[in-house]
Design a protein around this motif. Structure first.
Motif, PDB file in Angstrom:
ATOM      1  N   TYR A 214      -2.845   2.902  16.490  1.00 39.71           N
ATOM      2  CA  TYR A 214      -1.465   3.201  16.162  1.00 39.71           C
ATOM      3  C   TYR A 214      -1.036   4.467  16.887  1.00 39.71           C
TER       4      TYR A 214
ATOM      5  N   ARG B 112       1.069  -5.478   4.267  1.00 43.08           N
ATOM      6  CA  ARG B 112       0.117  -6.131   5.165  1.00 43.08           C
ATOM      7  C   ARG B 112       0.509  -7.579   5.368  1.00 43.08           C
TER       8      ARG B 112
ATOM      9  N   LYS C 120      -2.574  -7.379   9.919  1.00 34.94           N
ATOM     10  CA  LYS C 120      -1.795  -6.273  10.471  1.00 34.94           C
ATOM     11  C   LYS C 120      -1.016  -5.589   9.362  1.00 34.94           C
ATOM     12  N   THR C 121      -0.894  -4.291   9.485  1.00 35.39           N
ATOM     13  CA  THR C 121      -0.173  -3.503   8.485  1.00 35.39           C
ATOM     14  C   THR C 121       1.084  -2.928   9.103  1.00 35.39           C
TER      15      THR C 121
ATOM     16  N   LEU D  36      -4.560   9.227   7.572  1.00 33.43           N
ATOM     17  CA  LEU D  36      -3.967   8.652   6.367  1.00 33.43           C
ATOM     18  C   LEU D  36      -5.037   8.325   5.336  1.00 33.43           C
TER      19      LEU D  36
ATOM     20  N   HIS E 118       9.352   7.306  13.024  1.00 34.32           N
ATOM     21  CA  HIS E 118       8.911   5.920  13.253  1.00 34.32           C
ATOM     22  C   HIS E 118       7.707   5.539  12.416  1.00 34.32           C
ATOM     23  N   GLY E 119       7.140   6.448  11.702  1.00 31.78           N
ATOM     24  CA  GLY E 119       5.920   6.111  10.981  1.00 31.78           C
ATOM     25  C   GLY E 119       4.812   5.788  11.966  1.00 31.78           C
TER      26      GLY E 119
ATOM     27  N   TYR F 188       0.057   5.253   1.308  1.00 31.74           N
ATOM     28  CA  TYR F 188      -0.868   6.192   1.933  1.00 31.74           C
ATOM     29  C   TYR F 188      -0.269   7.591   1.876  1.00 31.74           C
TER      30      TYR F 188
ATOM     31  N   PHE G  47       3.460   7.311   3.065  1.00 34.74           N
ATOM     32  CA  PHE G  47       3.830   6.094   3.775  1.00 34.74           C
ATOM     33  C   PHE G  47       3.606   4.879   2.897  1.00 34.74           C
TER      34      PHE G  47
ATOM     35  N   PHE H 214       0.834  -1.195   0.000  1.00 32.97           N
ATOM     36  CA  PHE H 214       0.000   0.000   0.000  1.00 32.97           C
ATOM     37  C   PHE H 214       0.874   1.253   0.000  1.00 32.97           C
TER      38      PHE H 214
ATOM     39  N   PHE I 144       4.069  -0.244   8.613  1.00 31.23           N
ATOM     40  CA  PHE I 144       4.322   1.003   7.889  1.00 31.23           C
ATOM     41  C   PHE I 144       5.803   1.340   7.858  1.00 31.23           C
ATOM     42  N   GLY I 145       6.204   1.972   6.764  1.00 34.34           N
ATOM     43  CA  GLY I 145       7.519   2.591   6.729  1.00 34.34           C
ATOM     44  C   GLY I 145       7.513   3.880   7.533  1.00 34.34           C
ATOM     45  N   ALA I 146       8.682   4.470   7.687  1.00 33.13           N
ATOM     46  CA  ALA I 146       8.813   5.678   8.514  1.00 33.13           C
ATOM     47  C   ALA I 146       8.303   6.924   7.814  1.00 33.13           C
ATOM     48  N   GLY I 147       8.049   6.815   6.527  1.00 34.52           N
ATOM     49  CA  GLY I 147       7.474   7.941   5.806  1.00 34.52           C
ATOM     50  C   GLY I 147       8.499   8.772   5.059  1.00 34.52           C
TER      51      GLY I 147
END
Lengths: 111, 109
Positions: free
Chosen positions: B35, A94, A98-99, A44, B41-42, A36, A90, A34, A101-104
């Motif tokens: 979350y 999945r 649960k997903t 998001l 850290h996202g 976002y 981001f 994904f 995420f990267g740090a963005g």
């Protein structure tokens, strides 16, 4: 363990220029991937997703992403950036329900 | 209102206080998630729930408690808030695709 890496903390592009945001994942099986977008002070919003099939997926707002299994990558692209695209992006993978995420990557757009 | 909502949107509390963040969704999605978002850290998963009365820990559950007595609600409680819990908290629900609430900005002083 599954993980998502976005190598660029921030990127600056000129309005009208092309954009590519990088994403690498670590996942044993076929991933659900994904992208976002998060505007300041907002939640998001899903841009696009890849589950299977065509490795080039189209999303909203003119974005697309390409899944490359050999490179474990899922890079986001847009041919011409608009000032309104300035936001944080981001990448996520999945695992079952649960997903991760990267740090963005924060995108800045200059006039 | 349809969708997923969070309350309060902003909260300042003191160290040691108990605080509860609320999350409500109108879609009857089975899965719900909490979350926290911190710079660099996202988003990190705190807890999730597969259905009413079924909850499980995520990546960073310490210091948090959740409950899910009704499908539509998934409150998150900080039993004794610490400064390290200063963050932006997002709730999400899922039908296969995740939908995020607008977030709660929590400051612990």
């Amino acid at each position: 363990a599954q993980s998502v890496t976005q190598p660029d903390i921030h990127i600056t592009v000129s309005e009208g220029a092309s954009l590519e945001l990088r994403c690498n994942y670590s996942y044993g099986a076929t991933p659900y991937l994904f992208w976002y977008v998060q505007s300041p002070g907002q939640g998001l919003q899903l841009l696009l997703k890849y589950f299977s099939g065509d490795t080039l997926v189209q999303g909203i707002k003119g974005f697309e992403a390409e899944f490359k299994r050999s490179q474990s990558s899922f890079n986001l692209r847009k041919p011409s950036v608009h000032w309104s695209d300035a936001a944080e992006y981001f990448c996520a993978v999945r695992e079952r329900f649960k997903t991760i995420f990267g740090a963005g990557t924060r995108l800045f757009v200059k006039a | 209102d349809a969708g997923i909502t969070q309350s309060p949107r902003y909260k300042i509390t003191e160290t040691g206080r108990q605080v509860t963040l609320m999350c409500h969704q109108t879609w009857s999605h089975s899965y719900m998630f909490w979350y926290r978002q911190d710079l660099g850290h996202g988003l990190r998963l705190i807890y999730y729930s597969a259905a009413a009365d079924i909850t499980d820990k995520g990546e960073v559950p310490d210091g948090y408690v959740v409950s899910r007595s009704k499908t539509e609600n998934f409150p998150l409680t900080l039993e004794s808030a610490t400064r390290s819990q200063t963050s932006v908290y997002f709730c999400a629900s899922s039908d296969g695709e995740q939908y995020f609430g607008p977030g709660t900005r929590l400051t612990v002083t």
